[in-house]
Design an enzyme around this catalytic site. Structure first.
Site, PDB file in Angstrom:
ATOM      1  N   GLY B 235       5.425   5.713  -2.644  1.00  0.00           N
ATOM      2  CA  GLY B 235       4.162   6.028  -3.304  1.00  0.00           C
ATOM      3  C   GLY B 235       3.102   6.528  -2.341  1.00  0.00           C
ATOM      4  N   PHE B 236       3.062   5.949  -1.144  1.00  0.00           N
ATOM      5  CA  PHE B 236       2.069   6.315  -0.117  1.00  0.00           C
ATOM      6  C   PHE B 236       0.640   6.162  -0.625  1.00  0.00           C
ATOM      7  CE2 PHE B 236       5.815   9.058   0.906  1.00  0.00           C
ATOM      8  CZ  PHE B 236       6.232   8.332   2.006  1.00  0.00           C
ATOM      9  N   GLY B 463       9.725   0.139  -0.918  1.00  0.00           N
ATOM     10  CA  GLY B 463      10.665   0.746   0.024  1.00  0.00           C
ATOM     11  C   GLY B 463      10.442   0.235   1.433  1.00  0.00           C
ATOM     12  N   THR B 626      12.696  -3.280   9.698  1.00  0.00           N
ATOM     13  CA  THR B 626      11.811  -2.627   8.737  1.00  0.00           C
ATOM     14  C   THR B 626      10.446  -2.338   9.359  1.00  0.00           C
ATOM     15  OG1 THR B 626      11.181  -4.758   7.804  1.00  0.00           O
ATOM     16  CG2 THR B 626      12.959  -3.598   6.711  1.00  0.00           C
ATOM     17  N   GLN B 630       8.696   1.322   9.636  1.00  0.00           N
ATOM     18  CA  GLN B 630       7.361   1.668   9.140  1.00  0.00           C
ATOM     19  C   GLN B 630       6.593   2.482  10.178  1.00  0.00           C
ATOM     20  OE1 GLN B 630       5.633   1.303   6.125  1.00  0.00           O
ATOM     21  NE2 GLN B 630       7.780   1.090   5.611  1.00  0.00           N
ATOM     22  N   GLY B 697       2.180  -1.248   7.620  1.00  0.00           N
ATOM     23  CA  GLY B 697       2.520  -0.016   6.897  1.00  0.00           C
ATOM     24  C   GLY B 697       1.706   1.198   7.271  1.00  0.00           C
ATOM     25  N   GLU B 698       0.471   0.994   7.676  1.00  0.00           N
ATOM     26  CA  GLU B 698      -0.416   2.140   7.809  1.00  0.00           C
ATOM     27  C   GLU B 698      -0.818   2.501   9.219  1.00  0.00           C
ATOM     28  OE1 GLU B 698      -2.990   2.208   3.882  1.00  0.00           O
ATOM     29  OE2 GLU B 698      -2.365   0.200   4.414  1.00  0.00           O
TER      30      GLU B 698
END
Ligand SMILES: Cc1cc2nc3c(=O)[nH]c(=O)nc-3n(C[C@H](O)[C@H](O)[C@H](O)COP(=O)(O)OP(=O)(O)OC[C@H]3O[C@@H](n4cnc5c(N)ncnc54)[C@H](O)[C@@H]3O)c2cc1C
Ligand code: SF4
Lengths: 327, 740
Positions: B235-236, B463, B626, B630, B697-698
Site C-alpha cells: 500500500g505504501f 507485506g 524482515t 524493509q 518501515g519508513e
C-alpha cells in the site's frame, strides 16, 4: 464486453481471405500490442484473425546469404538464435534491450514491426490525437513530450516516436518485408515500410488493407562487420529508448570501410542515418569523426518543450556505440 | 537473550501461502451472486457535469444498474477523525454532486453481471461537461489563489534576526514532484449486505478506521460492519484510509441487493486513491565561523485538493535533527485540481529530508566543512523542539560506522575528481530520521488444548512481516514453536488494532500481544491452581509457578499446559489485553545515515547508483530478515524518488499523462545497486516499550534522495534542487526550444 469476431487461420491464404480488406479487422500475433490496446479501448477490431497457428516460425539462411525470418518467430527466439547472435549481433542486442522477458516471449517479429506508438495522448482516448482521430489535432506538440516523442521526422500533425528497438537494428542491417495480400505476394524494402507522419499520421506503414506480413528477410551481413545496439533511457531495463543507436562498421586497420547507422527513440520511424554513414566512410577511427557523423545524423532535428535533450543524447548514442565497436 | 527468537530471522510464516497463491487478496473473493462494478471517470480536471447519456450503456448486455450523482442514495460524511477511528483523506463522497475536482474522479458506476460487461457498458456512458480552467500544478495554484496555513509549524529563537549577519548562509529552494504509490495490488472492494449489516473485503492498511468511516457514512453502528483485509499487495500509505471506491461499492451492493466487486483500474490508481503531493521548499540556513548552525528556516508549500487540506509536513524532522537555537518550520498548502493527497512512505520526511539534507550539504560546502564533519558538529543531542531528551539516539555511531564501511575518508572532495573509465564517481551522504510512535492496541491470545496458540488483532500485515513478528512474540513468551502459532489479522471482528502505517505497528502491537499472552498464561495458572488442578495447593500468582516452554512448573514438577486444559475439559486459556500509546517523557525517534556512490557517464548521460551503505538505529530489531528487507526496499524506493519517479501532469489541463507502469518509472531489478549494505545498530529502546523496538518501515527512504543528489553534485558539480534527477538536468549542450 466489446464484441468482435474471432477466427483462427490455418494458412496465410486463409488468414488473408478471412481478414479481407476489412479496415476493422486485425491479425493477432503475440497480442502484446493488440490486446493491450483493445483492453484500453483504443483499438476496436470487429474481426480478429488469430495467426498463431501459421507455419511462420522458421529462421533460415538463404543461398544468397540473406536470413529469412518467419513472421511468428518470437523476439526471444530471434534474439537467442545462434546465427543472429553471431552475424547480426546488433539485432540480438536490440531485441534483448526491449520490453521484458515475458513480453519478448510473446512478441513476434511481424507484431514488433507493427507495434503502435506509446504516446500518452494516443492511449488516453480523450485528448486530441491525429493518429487516433484524424483531424483532431496533436495534444503532444504543446503538451508533455519528454520520453516517447521524437525530434526527427516529426510534423505539425504528429511527433510520436516509433517505439521499436528491433526495427532500428533491421533498418541498419537492411531488410525486405514479404507480405501476402488479397492481390498476392509482394516485397517491401524495410526502409520504405514505415511512413513518416506527414499530414496523415494515421497511416503508419505501407501495408494495404488485409496484407499479412509473412517474413522479414535480412540482408546478408557485412563481411567482417562488427555491430552493436546501444539503448539509452532512465532506468536500466523495461523502458522504451530515449535514444538508441544500431551501428555496423567494417574496418581496414583504422579506416572505416563501411558503416551503417540507425537511430531509435528519436525518430517517428526507425531512423536510418545515411548521411552520417557517408561521413564515416573512409575516415580514420577517431572521436572527432564519430562526433561529426553524430552531428550530421541529428541535423535538422526539431526539439520540443521537454525532449530537446534527445538531440545531444542521440549523438552520444552514436559516438559511444562507434567508440566501443572500434576499440 | 542471544538465542531468543526475538531478533532472530525466521522466514515469514505466511510466505508459503503467498507464493503458492493460496492467500486470498481482496479481489479474490467472489461471494455467490456477485456483480461487478466499473467506474466511469472524469476526463476533465475541473468543471461541472452537465449531462449523462446512459441509453447505450443501459442497453449493454448484463447491466444491472448505473449510479451517478442523480441516482445515488443520500449518505452522510464522516467527520474524518483518526482519534474517533473514522478517518478518510477525501471527505467528499462519490456522486455527491455534479462537481468535478480532478481528472479521474468517479462520475458514474456501472454494475453488471460480469467484469467485462461492466467495463464495456462503462465505456458507453456519455458525459458532457462544463469545463473550467484547471489549476494544473503548484505554481499555478499559488499564482491563482495563494496559500493557506498548514499544521505542524514550529518556531524557536529568532531565525530571521540571526540570518543576515551570520558568517555563512544559503537561501535555496527545492521542489519535489507528485509521486504515486503504485502498489502492485490495485485497490479493491468486495461489499455485501445482509439486512443492515455490511461486510466488505478491502485491500486496506486500516480496517478499524474503515469500519468507523463506513459507520458514519451509512449511519449504522460499527458492530454492523465487518471489514476484512487479511492480505494486501502492499500500500505504501495509499491504503491507510478508505477512498471513494469503497463507498461506491458498498452503495452498489446495497442498492442492487447483490455483493459487488469493484477494482480501481491502474490509471485511476494515479487519481482517486491519493498520492504524495508536489512540494516547494525554501531553505535558509546560516552558520557561525565555526560551522555551527545559528539560523534555520524550512518553509514548505504543498499541493492539496479542492475538497480537503492535506499537509505534507516537510519540516517535521528539521525541528529536531540538528541543534539550532533559532529555527522556523512552516507548512502551507495550495489547491490544485488533483485528487486529495495522502501519506506515502515517510510522509513529510521523505520530501522534507531531500530539502534539508541537500541544504545541509550546500551549507557545509559554503562553510568550507566536510559534509560528514558538518553533521557530526551539528547533530542535536536532545530534542530542542520539545525540550526533551531522546529516549535513545545513536546517530553519531550510525554515521561514523556507515562512513567507515563506505570509505568516506577516501573521498577526494574536489568535484569531478574521482574517475573510473568513462564514469565520474561521486560520493554523497545524508542523515535519515523518523519519529517513533506507539498507539493504543488490543489483542487476544488463546492457548488451546490442541497445543497451539491462536492470536487475533485487527491490525494488518501489509507485506512487512507483522504476522511473523507477532508469532515470534508469542513464541518468545510461551516457548511454542512458530508452527504451532496461528496469527489472524486484518478483520474488524478481532480486537481493535492500529493502522499499518507510521512505522508504528511493531511498537504498538507487540506489547498488546505480549500482555494478552501473559493474561492467557495467568488464566491457565488459575485453572491449574483451582481445586481440580494439578497445582491445587499452589497460590495462583505465586512467583514459583512459572510457564516455560509450554510447561507449567512448580518446585521442579512440570505439567504440559495441554494437560492442564484437557484435565478440566477446557478448550483454551484466553487472554485479552489493551495497551496504551507512548508517554511523553522522552522524544522518541529513529536515526541513521545513508552513504551513496553514484556514477555519472557524461559520454552517454547515464546516472546510476552503484553503492549504498546505510546504518540505521531503530531500537531492537525483532526479525533480522524482515527488518533488513524493509530498509533495503526503502533504499530502492528512495533511489526511485531520487532519479526516476514523477507523475507528470499536462500543464494545460491537469491531466496525468504517465498513468501506467510502463511510463511511470520506478526502479527495476537492473537498477539495484550492486552493493547495498545495511547496518542495523540494534540498541533496544527500553524506554519506549518492553521489546525496545521502534519500527523500521519508513526511515530507510528518508534522506536517500538527498544522498544521491549530494553524490551527483560531487560527481558533476551540478546541484539538482528539483526531483527527479533526470539526465537532462545534468547534460550540456541541450538546444533551446522556441516556446510556442
Ligand atoms: C509494457 C510494454 C513495454 C514494451 N517495451 C518495448 C521496448 O522497450 N522495445 C520494443 O521494441 N518494444 C517494446 N514493447 C512492444 C513490443 O515489442 C510489441 O508489443 C510486440 O513486439 C508486438 O508483437 P506481438 O506479436 O505481440 O503483436 P500483436 O499485438 O499481436 O500485433 C501488433 C499489431 O501488428 C499486427 N500484426 C501482427 N502480426 C501481423 C502480421 N503477420 N502481418 C500484419 N500485421 C500483423 C496486429 O494486427 C497488431 O495491429 C513493449 C510493449 C509493452 C506492452
Ligand atoms: S504525437 Fe501523434 S500519437 Fe501523440 S497525440 Fe500527437 S498525433 Fe497523437
Amino acid at each position: 464486453m466489446r464484441e468482435f469476431d474471432y477466427a483462427r487461420a490455418d494458412s496465410p491464404r486463409q488468414a488473408v481471405s478471412t481478414h479481407g480488406s476489412n479496415e476493422q479487422a486485425a491479425y493477432l500475433a503475440g497480442g502484446t500490442t493488440l490486446l493491450d490496446l483493445v483492453k484500453i479501448d483504443i483499438m476496436r477490431p470487429e474481426q480478429v484473425v488469430d495467426i498463431n497457428r501459421l507455419d511462420l516460425n522458421e529462421i533460415e539462411t538463404l543461398d544468397d546469404g540473406r536470413t529469412r525470418i518467419g513472421a511468428l518467430v518470437t523476439n526471444t527466439a530471434l534474439a537467442r538464435h545462434e546465427r543472429i547472435q553471431s552475424d547480426y549481433t546488433v539485432l540480438s542486442e536490440a531485441l534483448l534491450s526491449g520490453a521484458t522477458t515475458q513480453l519478448r516471449n510473446k512478441a513476434t517479429t511481424a507484431g514488433n514491426v507493427m507495434q503502435r506508438v506509446r504516446c500518452p495522448y494516443f492511449r488516453d482516448g480523450v485528448s486530441s490525437c491525429n493518429k487516433r482521430e484524424p483531424g483532431s489535432g496533436c495534444a503532444a506538440i504543446e503538451g508533455h513530450n519528454r520520453s516517447v516523442h521524437a525530434v526527427l521526422g516529426t510534423s505539425e500533425h504528429c511527433i510520436a516516436t516509433h517505439p521499436s528497438d528491433m526495427c532500428v537494428a533491421m533498418a541498419a542491417i537492411g531488410a525486405t518485408v514479404t507480405v501476402e495480400g488479397p492481390e498476392g505476394q509482394r516485397e517491401i524494402d524495410f526502409l520504405d515500410f514505415h511512413l513518416l507522419p506527414g499530414d496523415a499520421p494515421e497511416r503508419e506503414h505501407n501495408l494495404k488493407p488485409g496484407e499479412l506480413i509473412t517474413h522479414v528477410t535480412l540482408d546478408a551481413p557485412l563481411n567482417n562487420g562488427r555491430s552493436g545496439y546501444l539503448k539509452l533511457r532512465d532506468r536500466a531495463s523495461y523502458q522504451f529508448a530515449l535514444a538508441s543507436s544500431a551501428v555496423i562498421v567494417t574496418l581496414d586497420g583504422d579506416t572505416i570501410v563501411d558503416a551503417r547507422v540507425a537511430l531509435g527513440g528519436v525518430g517517428t520511424k526507425p531512423w536510418r542515418a545515411h548521411e552520417a554513414e557517408k561521413a564515416l566512410k573512409g575516415q580514420q577511427v577517431s572521436e572527432s569523426s564519430f562526433q561529426r557523423a553524430a552531428e550530421i545524423a541529428m541535423q535538422g532535428a526539431t526539439p520540443y518543450a521537454h525532449n530537446a535533450f534527445k538531440i545531444p543524447l542521440g549523438q552520444q548514442a552514436i559516438v559511444r556505440n562507434l567508440t566501443t565497436l572500434t576499440a | 537473550m542471544s538465542d531468543s527468537i526475538i531478533g532472530a530471522g525466521p522466514k515469514r510464516i505466511d510466505g508459503q501461502r503467498k507464493v503458492t497463491g493460496e492467500a486470498p487478496y481482496a479481489a479474490d473473493h467472489h461471494p455467490d451472486n456477485m456483480a461487478y462494478g466499473y467506474g466511469v471517470f472524469s476526463t476533465i480536471a475541473s468543471g461541472t457535469i452537465t449531462g449523462l447519456d446512459l441509453e447505450a450503456a443501459r442497453q449493454s448486455p448484463g447491466v444491472i444498474d448505473i449510479f451517478h450523482h442523480n441516482h445515488f442514495p443520500e449518505l452522510h460524511r464522516t467527520p474524518s477523525s483518526m482519534a474517533q477511528g473514522n478517518k478518510v483523506e477525501e471527505t467528499r463522497l462519490p456522486f455527491e454532486d455534479n462537481r468535478v475536482h480532478y481528472e479521474g474522479q468517479f462520475v458514474a458506476l456501472v454494475v453488471a453481471d460480469t467484469f467485462d460487461n461492466a467495463r464495456a457498458a462503462a465505456r458507453k456512458v456519455g458525459v458532457s461537461y462544463q469545463r473550467d480552467d484547471a489549476i494544473a500544478n503548484l505554481d499555478q495554484g499559488v499564482k491563482a489563489h495563494g496559500t493557506k496555513p498548514g499544521s505542524g509549524n514550529h518556531e524557536r529563537g529568532d531565525a530571521e534576526g540571526n540570518f543576515d549577519g551570520a558568517a555563512h548562509s544559503i537561501d535555496v529552494t527545492y521542489t519535489t514532484p507528485v509521486e504515486t504509490h503504485n502498489p502492485m495490488e490495485m485497490h479493491a472492494s468486495v461489499a455485501s449486505w445482509e439486512g443492515d449489516r455490511l461486510s466488505i473485503f478491502e485491500s486496506s492498511q486500516g480496517v478499524v478506521q474503515q469500519r468507523g468511516a463506513l459507520s458514519k457514512i451509512f449511519g449504522i453502528p460499527p458492530s454492523h460492519i465487518r471489514v476484512e483485509s487479511p492480505f494486501i499487495g502492499s500500500g505504501f500509505g495509499s491504503k491507510l484510509w478508505m477512498w471513494p471506491h469503497a463507498v461506491a461499492a458498498s452503495v452498489a451492493a446495497r442498492e442492487t441487493g447483490r455483493p459487488v466487486q469493484l477494482v480501481v483500474p491502474r490509471p485511476q490508481m494515479f487519481t482517486t486513491t491519493g498520492h504524495r503531493p508536489e512540494t516547494r521548499q525554501r531553505m535558509r540556513l546560516a552558520t557561525d565561523d565555526n560551522g555551527r548552525l545559528v539560523s534555520l528556516r524550512h518553509e514548505s508549500i504543498n499541493t492539496t485538493s479542492f475538497t480537503d487540506q492535506y499537509v505534507e509536513t516537510c519540516g517535521s524532522v528539521t525541528q529536531s535533527l540538528y541543534s539550532c537555537p533559532n529555527l522556523t518550520v512552516s507548512h502551507e498548502t495550495t489547491r490544485v485540481n488533483r485528487g486529495t493527497p495522502t501519506s506515502m512512505r515517510a510522509p513529510g520526511a521523505a520530501p522534507g529530508l531531500f530539502a534539508l539534507e541537500s541544504a545541509i550539504d550546500e551549507m557545509a560546502l559554503a562553510a568550507g566543512v566536510d559534509p560528514l564533519e558538518f553533521r557530526l558538529n551539528n547533530y542535536a543531542d536532545r530534542d530542542e523542539s520539545q525540550d526533551l531528551d531522546f529516549s535513545s539516539n545513536h546517530i553519531r555511531e550510525a554515521t561514523e560506522k556507515a562512513a567507515e564501511k563506505f570509505g568516506w575518508h577516501d573521498r577526494n572532495p574536489e568535484v569531478g575528481s574521482m574517475r573510473d573509465g568513462h564514469e565520474i564517481v561521486g560520493y554523497g551522504m545524508a542523515a535519515c530520521n523518523w519519529e517513533a510512535i506507539k498507539r493504543e492496541c488490543e489483542a487476544r491470545v488463546s492457548l488451546r488444548a490442541d497445543g497451539t496458540a491462536y492470536v487475533t488483532c485487527a491490525t494488518q500485515d501489509i507485506g512487512t512481516g507483522t504476522y511473523t513478528i507477532i508469532a515470534q512474540t508469542v513464541s518468545d513468551i510461551t516457548g511454542l514453536g512458530l508452527e504451532k502459532i496461528t496469527v489472524r489479522l486484518g478483520d474488524t471482528s478481532y480486537p481493535n488494532g492500529p493502522i499499518s502505517g507510521g512505522s508504528w505497528t511493531t511498537a504498538t502491537t507487540l506489547p498488546a500481544v505480549a500482555a494478552a499472552t501473559r493474561e492467557a498464561i495467568k488464566e491457565l495458572k488459575g485453572y491449574a491452581t483451582s481445586e481440580k488442578g494439578d497445582f491445587a495447593d499452589v497460590d495462583n500468582d505465586s512467583d514459583s509457578l512459572v510457564f516455560e516452554n509450554g510447561q507449567l512448573t512448580h518446585d521442579g514438577q512440570g505439567v504440559n499446559y495441554v494437560d492442564v486444559l484437557k484435565g478440566q475439559k477446557l478448550a483454551s486459556a484466553d487472554g485479552h489485553a489493551h495497551t496504551q500509546g507512548a508517554d511523553d517523557r522522552y522524544s522518541y525517534r529513529s536515526f541513521g545515515a545513508h552513504f551513496v556512490e553514484v556514477r555519472w557517464d557524461p559520454g552517454i548521460s547515464n546516472l546510476r547508483v552503484s553503492r549504498v551503505v546505510s546504518a540505521i538505529d531503530v531500537g531492537r530489531v525483532i526479525n533480522s530478515l524482515t527488518a533488513r528487507n524493509q530498509v533495503e526496499g526503502a533504499i530502492v524506493m528512495g533511489l526511485g524518488m531520487a532519479h526516476f519517479e514523477a507523475t507528470d501532469y499536462d500543464a494545460r489541463n491537469g491531466r496525468p499523462v504517465n498513468n501506467n507502469y510502463a511510463e511511470y518509472v520506478v526502479p527495476v531489478h537492473a537498477d539495484q545497486p550492486p552493493e547495498v549494505d545495511v547496518i542495523l545498530l540494534d540498541y533496544p529502546d527500553l524506554e519506549f516499550n518492553e521489546f525496545g523496538a521502534r519500527g523500521i518501515g519508513e526511515i530507510g527512504i528518508t534522506g536517500m534522495a538527498a544522498a544521491v543528489a549530494n553524490a551527483v553534485y560531487h560527481a558533476t558539480g551540478k546541484r539538482i534542487r528539483d526531483l527527479p534527477i533526470f539526465k537532462e538536468k545534468l547534460m550540456e549542450n541541450i538546444p533551446a526550444v522556441q516556446s510556442a
